[in-house]
Design an enzyme around this catalytic site. Structure first.
Site, PDB file in Angstrom:
ATOM      1  N   TYR A  71      51.259  21.969  38.344  1.00  0.00           N
ATOM      2  CA  TYR A  71      51.163  23.177  37.514  1.00  0.00           C
ATOM      3  C   TYR A  71      49.956  23.094  36.583  1.00  0.00           C
ATOM      4  CZ  TYR A  71      52.636  27.019  34.496  1.00  0.00           C
ATOM      5  OH  TYR A  71      52.689  28.198  33.788  1.00  0.00           O
ATOM      6  N   PHE A 131      32.601  48.712  41.109  1.00  0.00           N
ATOM      7  CA  PHE A 131      33.582  48.807  42.187  1.00  0.00           C
ATOM      8  C   PHE A 131      34.827  49.529  41.645  1.00  0.00           C
ATOM      9  CE2 PHE A 131      37.240  47.109  44.559  1.00  0.00           C
ATOM     10  CZ  PHE A 131      36.925  47.684  45.771  1.00  0.00           C
ATOM     11  N   ASP A 132      35.649  50.079  42.532  1.00  0.00           N
ATOM     12  CA  ASP A 132      36.737  50.951  42.039  1.00  0.00           C
ATOM     13  C   ASP A 132      37.743  50.244  41.124  1.00  0.00           C
ATOM     14  OD1 ASP A 132      37.709  49.622  44.257  1.00  0.00           O
ATOM     15  OD2 ASP A 132      38.598  51.355  45.229  1.00  0.00           O
ATOM     16  N   ASP A 222      29.122  40.544  39.250  1.00  0.00           N
ATOM     17  CA  ASP A 222      30.281  40.835  40.101  1.00  0.00           C
ATOM     18  C   ASP A 222      29.933  40.306  41.493  1.00  0.00           C
ATOM     19  OD1 ASP A 222      32.377  41.767  41.566  1.00  0.00           O
ATOM     20  OD2 ASP A 222      32.300  43.820  40.811  1.00  0.00           O
ATOM     21  N   ALA A 224      31.365  39.295  44.533  1.00  0.00           N
ATOM     22  CA  ALA A 224      32.131  39.282  45.785  1.00  0.00           C
ATOM     23  C   ALA A 224      31.260  38.892  46.988  1.00  0.00           C
ATOM     24  CB  ALA A 224      32.781  40.645  46.024  1.00  0.00           C
ATOM     25  N   LYS A 265      35.932  37.705  49.903  1.00  0.00           N
ATOM     26  CA  LYS A 265      34.834  38.215  50.728  1.00  0.00           C
ATOM     27  C   LYS A 265      33.955  37.030  51.157  1.00  0.00           C
ATOM     28  CE  LYS A 265      36.189  42.145  48.559  1.00  0.00           C
ATOM     29  NZ  LYS A 265      37.182  42.208  47.487  1.00  0.00           N
ATOM     30  N   HIS A 457      43.072  56.812  45.343  1.00  0.00           N
ATOM     31  CA  HIS A 457      42.899  56.817  46.803  1.00  0.00           C
ATOM     32  C   HIS A 457      43.931  55.962  47.525  1.00  0.00           C
ATOM     33  CE1 HIS A 457      40.405  53.894  44.787  1.00  0.00           C
ATOM     34  NE2 HIS A 457      40.335  53.145  45.871  1.00  0.00           N
TER      35      HIS A 457
END
Ligand code: F0G
Length: 465
Positions: A71, A131-132, A222, A224, A265, A457
């Protein structure tokens, strides 16, 4: 474009099957005309996302066996931190369950810091393109998300090597308009997903960082698709041809103060994310994020990931940089783009992780507010069992006042999972698009019958106009 042979062989396979036309018609109707609500077993080729959907390597799987599931203080965590330091030269690492896990921690932390230190009153975040989920977390925290991508990106028919770039003049103007004290972060999204998986040049990342430093604004990378971005810099930016992907990545990260990563990704894992801070300049941010992590993601040496997943990530961060794999992957996307263009399907310049069909140009009879790319997604599923995703008005959604944010492009993203589909699958996709072209004028626009307030969406439903 030459489609390079796969630089791997396939040892585990997952059977897929094409349902009948009747079954597909029933399924898309039952989904409320929203492919997100389709069952995976009703989909033949799933191009919804490249996130956590790719193949993983035997070496990553082997690494997973070493997972320390403690943990607190897991050995796997220290291995991951060492990989982050080695690859990005960042000191402080927090694992998160995925990219949005990092976003939900870092965004309120930076807003509060700027409120304390600079008297922020109307929080604003500026990006080449949020990004969304990044936009979602920005709005949930009462902040405004402003996108300042270069104009060249909107002309899908024109070639530009770095359509993902920031427009530096617009960036400066936005800082002035909203007031530097209100701009709590600048987010460099690499590659620029919503613009069409388009790369950001090294020169542009550097210019953004210089502006940010002038106004004392922290930059989040960001991250990804950090490997695909580095590969495009190597291929397209003068001066980088002889540098390795690893060298280019290290240089890119000089131009950020922290990184948020969806590791699903380019880092090749099925689940996982990262939130890292470069050095002690932002030690307060790291400390605050770490304590928020406990409440929201998990104790900060596991942050929502299993020890096994952390080991796979520590390995995947390296394997995603393999140049043969990156050459193959980008050539697959370029091949599909070129074949579709040759058949008469208008596309955005080939980018990293997906082919972006310009539904605005393909279906000029459907206005943006009737979601042409989403209507195309429904027809594509019906005709070929292929699931793709709208990147346009539907995804962009509404601002905090409830007004539709005007979409500069109406794109349909055919997202390519890593190392999962072959050239024959690409050729099948092209054949389905040829059938689609025959009936495109009959495709009708859509109106919303259910719309949630944020990230609409994913769960919205529709009817034909
Ligand atoms: N940032 C970018 C640029 C992304 O593309 C994504 C996810 C995220 C952040 C959020 O990360 O999904 O791990 O929580 N993009 C996926 C996509 C979902 O389909 O493009 P996440």
């Amino acid at each position: 474009v030459k489609h390079l042979p796969e630089p791997f062989r396939i040892r585990v396979v997952e059977p897929i099957a094409l349902k009948t036309l009747e079954e597909r018609q029933h399924a898309i109707k039952a989904s409320g005309l929203n492919p997100f609500a389709l069952k995976s077993e009703d989909v033949f080729i799933d191009l919804l996302t490249d996130s956590g959907t790719g193949a993983i390597t035997n070496t990553m799987q082997a690494a997973g066996m070493l997972g320390d599931e403690a943990y607190a203080g897991s050995k796997s965590y220290y291995k991951l931190s060492k990989a982050v330091k080695d690859i990005f030269d960042f000191e402080h690492t927090i694992p998160t369950h995925q990219g949005r896990g990092a976003e939900q921690i870092i965004i309120p932390t930076l807003i509060e810091k700027r409120r304390r230190e600079r008297g922020l009153s109307n929080p604003v975040s500026i990006s080449n393109w949020h990004f969304d989920t990044t936009q979602g977390h920005t709005q949930i925290n009462g902040a405004k998300a402003v996108n300042v991508v270069v104009e060249e990106c909107m002309d899908t028919a024109a070639y530009h090597p770095f359509k993902g770039n920031f427009d530096i003049a617009k960036l400066e103007a936005a800082i002035q308009t909203y007031g530097p004290e209100n701009v709590y972060t600048i987010i460099s999204t690499i590659t620029n997903n919503s613009a069409g998986g388009q790369p950001v040049s090294m020169a542009n990342l550097k210019a953004v960082y210089e502006v940010a430093q002038r106004y004392d604004i922290p930059v989040i990378m960001d991250s990804a698709r950090f490997c695909e971005n580095a590969y495009f810099i190597q291929q397209r930016e003068p001066g980088y041809q002889d540098k390795t992907i690893a060298e280019i990545i290290k240089e890119m990260y000089q131009y950020a103060d922290m990184l948020a990563m969806s590791a699903k990704k380019d880092a090749l894992v099925r689940i996982g994310g990262l939130l890292c801070v470069k050095d002690d300049n932002y030690l307060d941010v790291f400390t605050e994020c770490r304590s928020r992590c406990v409440a929201m993601e998990g104790f900060p040496t596991y942050g929502g990931m299993s020890g096994q997943a952390i080991e796979e990530l520590a390995q995947g961060l390296y394997e995603g940089q393999n140049k043969d794999y990156l050459a193959y992957r980008t050539s697959q996307v370029a091949y599909l783009t070129e074949q579709l263009e040759a058949a008469g399907v208008p596309c955005q310049t080939a980018g990293g992780h997906a082919v972006f069909v310009d539904a605005g140009r393909m279906l000029p009879h459907i206005p943006g507010e009737q979601f042409p790319a989403h209507a195309l997604a429904c027809k594509l599923y019906e005709l070929g069992g292929i699931r793709a995703v709208e990147i346009g008005s539907l995804l962009l959604g509404r601002d905090n006042e409830g007004n539709q944010i005007p979409a500069p492009m109406e794109l349909l993203r055919l997202t390519i999972p890593r190392m999962s589909y072959t050239q024959s699958h690409c050729d099948y996709i092209v054949d389905v698009f040829k059938d689609l072209l025959d009936v495109k004028d009959e495709i009708k626009g859509l109106r919303l019958t259910y719309e949630p307030p944020v990230l609409r969406h994913f769960t919205a439903t529709f009817e034909e106009v």
